[in-house]
Design a protein around this motif. Structure first.
Motif, mmCIF file in Angstrom:
data_model
loop_
_atom_site.group_PDB
_atom_site.id
_atom_site.type_symbol
_atom_site.label_atom_id
_atom_site.label_comp_id
_atom_site.label_asym_id
_atom_site.label_seq_id
_atom_site.Cartn_x
_atom_site.Cartn_y
_atom_site.Cartn_z
ATOM 1 N N TYR A 1 0.674 -1.280 -0.009
ATOM 2 C CA TYR A 1 -0.205 0.047 -0.134
ATOM 3 C C TYR A 1 0.785 1.266 -0.002
ATOM 4 O O TYR A 1 0.234 2.182 -0.407
ATOM 5 N N ARG A 2 2.126 1.149 0.529
ATOM 6 C CA ARG A 2 2.826 2.251 0.569
ATOM 7 C C ARG A 2 3.299 2.746 -0.719
ATOM 8 O O ARG A 2 3.872 3.938 -0.998
ATOM 9 N N LEU A 3 3.480 1.883 -1.635
ATOM 10 C CA LEU A 3 4.063 2.097 -3.176
ATOM 11 C C LEU A 3 3.250 2.951 -3.813
ATOM 12 O O LEU A 3 1.831 3.048 -3.787
ATOM 13 N N THR A 4 3.961 3.528 -4.877
ATOM 14 C CA THR A 4 2.997 4.398 -5.867
ATOM 15 C C THR A 4 2.969 3.778 -7.114
ATOM 16 O O THR A 4 3.960 3.183 -7.460
ATOM 17 N N TYR A 5 1.597 3.415 -7.743
ATOM 18 C CA TYR A 5 1.494 2.815 -9.021
ATOM 19 C C TYR A 5 1.139 3.755 -9.993
ATOM 20 O O TYR A 5 0.495 4.745 -10.005
ATOM 21 N N CYS A 6 1.709 3.476 -11.135
ATOM 22 C CA CYS A 6 1.467 4.260 -12.487
ATOM 23 C C CYS A 6 1.123 3.898 -13.754
ATOM 24 O O CYS A 6 1.729 4.174 -14.666
ATOM 25 N N GLY A 7 0.118 3.225 -13.662
ATOM 26 C CA GLY A 7 -0.382 2.608 -14.730
ATOM 27 C C GLY A 7 -0.168 1.034 -14.937
ATOM 28 O O GLY A 7 -1.277 0.542 -15.566
ATOM 29 N N ALA B 1 4.131 -5.924 -6.013
ATOM 30 C CA ALA B 1 4.887 -4.807 -5.861
ATOM 31 C C ALA B 1 5.743 -4.506 -7.068
ATOM 32 O O ALA B 1 6.144 -3.242 -7.362
ATOM 33 N N ARG B 2 5.945 -5.473 -8.287
ATOM 34 C CA ARG B 2 6.744 -5.115 -9.523
ATOM 35 C C ARG B 2 5.812 -4.338 -10.354
ATOM 36 O O ARG B 2 6.462 -3.676 -11.294
ATOM 37 N N LEU B 3 4.629 -3.915 -10.066
ATOM 38 C CA LEU B 3 3.775 -3.067 -10.732
ATOM 39 C C LEU B 3 4.116 -1.476 -10.242
ATOM 40 O O LEU B 3 3.459 -0.372 -10.902
ATOM 41 N N ALA B 4 4.823 -1.268 -9.184
ATOM 42 C CA ALA B 4 4.927 0.139 -8.616
ATOM 43 C C ALA B 4 6.040 0.733 -9.537
ATOM 44 O O ALA B 4 6.979 0.072 -10.125
ATOM 45 N N CYS B 5 5.916 2.235 -9.350
ATOM 46 C CA CYS B 5 7.054 2.983 -9.886
ATOM 47 C C CYS B 5 8.326 3.013 -9.048
ATOM 48 O O CYS B 5 9.242 3.524 -9.214
#
Length: 306
Positions: free
Chosen positions: A155-161, A176-180
């Protein structure tokens, strides 16, 4: 945010056919484990430490299968690939949580066999019902404590598309690998979790069986040796079923590189959530005389009443 689960990349044309054995194994796993739980709970003669631990394992197997298999089948048969972020994280948590609990139960079962063979006269005084209950609670608490931080880590990660997960269900690193952002903390925690939980459990299980073998080979009678080892046979088979695919996935992801195709990883992961849960009650049913007798007695009673 919605994610898309691809199923098994590269084998999309075979999804319908792959789903047939997975569905069959899922049904056998759920029915077999529920029947085993019913048998142990209803038969007072089976209210012994080994069978109580086995009932805990059966509950965990049912939860693991029902957490994953329905979504896998929906992807394969109905092309229902979408899953919300919240649902994905929830599934991720329960998969890792149940895995940690199962590992702890297998460790408890190894301790049970150690006490039964190395300290048979103290078996009932060491493994009382109260102690077994506390071990079960400890397994759940440990699993929850070590897996709950995974929710905050994703939840702490930022996701960008990016929203495509090349898997049939949600797991920690897949999300996790989908995060920026930098996911080094996720990687370190995942490795630490695997080493400190699963790794330590395997070390303690190996130690228990080493002590068991030392005790068994001190017994002068070959028939007594065989009888003692036979009581461990079912548990040892279940351990191999549980840890072998997990070790394969762990080692293949980190050292396999491109030598092992990605679809092989995913196929093994899919089979892992249904094959051990399906085989565990069968193994104990075949190799445990008390369970065989109770099954025969139960069915003979039912046939007589009909």
């Amino acid at each position: 945010m919605w994610y898309v689960l691809t199923g098994i990349p590269g084998l999309e044309d075979f999804h319908v056919w792959i789903a047939i054995p997975i569905c069959s194994m899922f049904i056998v796993a759920v029915v077999g484990n529920i029947f085993l739980i019913f048998l142990i709970v209803s038969e007072r003669n089976l209210h012994e430490p080994m069978y109580l631990f086995l009932s805990m394992l059966a509950v965990a197997d049912v939860l693991l299968s029902t957490t994953t298999a329905p979504k896998i089948l929906a992807i394969f048969w109905f092309n229902s690939r979408n899953i919300s972020f919240g649902s994905c994280v929830t599934q991720m948590f329960f998969i890792h949580f149940i895995f940690a609990v199962e590992s702890a139960i297998l460790l408890a079962m190894a301790f049970d066999r150690y006490v039964a063979i190395c300290y048979p006269l103290r078996y009932t005084t060491i493994l009382t019902t109260s102690v077994i209950g506390k071990i079960g609670i400890a397994a759940v608490v440990r699993g929850f404590t070590v897996c709950f931080p995974l929710i905050f880590l994703v939840y702490r990660l930022t996701y960008c598309g990016k929203n495509i997960i090349s898997h049939s269900y949600c797991e920690h690193m897949g999300i996790a690998r989908l995060a920026c952002d930098n996911i080094k903390v996720n990687i370190v925690y995942g490795l630490t979790l695997a080493l400190l939980v699963i790794g330590l459990d395997m070390v303690f299980i190996s130690t228990s069986y080493s002590l068991i073998l030392c005790t068994v080979f001190k017994i002068p009678s070959w028939s007594a040796r065989f009888k003692a080892l036979n009581t461990c046979g079912s548990h040892f088979c279940v351990i191999l079923l549980f840890y072998s695919p997990a070790l394969f996935s762990f080692l293949a992801h980190r050292f396999g590189g491109k030598a092992i195709p990605h679809h092989v990883h995913i196929l093994v992961a899919n089979l892992y959530v249904v094959v051990p849960p399906m085989l565990n009650p069968i193994i104990y049913g075949v190799k445990t005389k008390q369970i065989q007798e109770r099954v025969v007695l139960l069915f003979s009673t039912l046939s007589t009443s009909c």
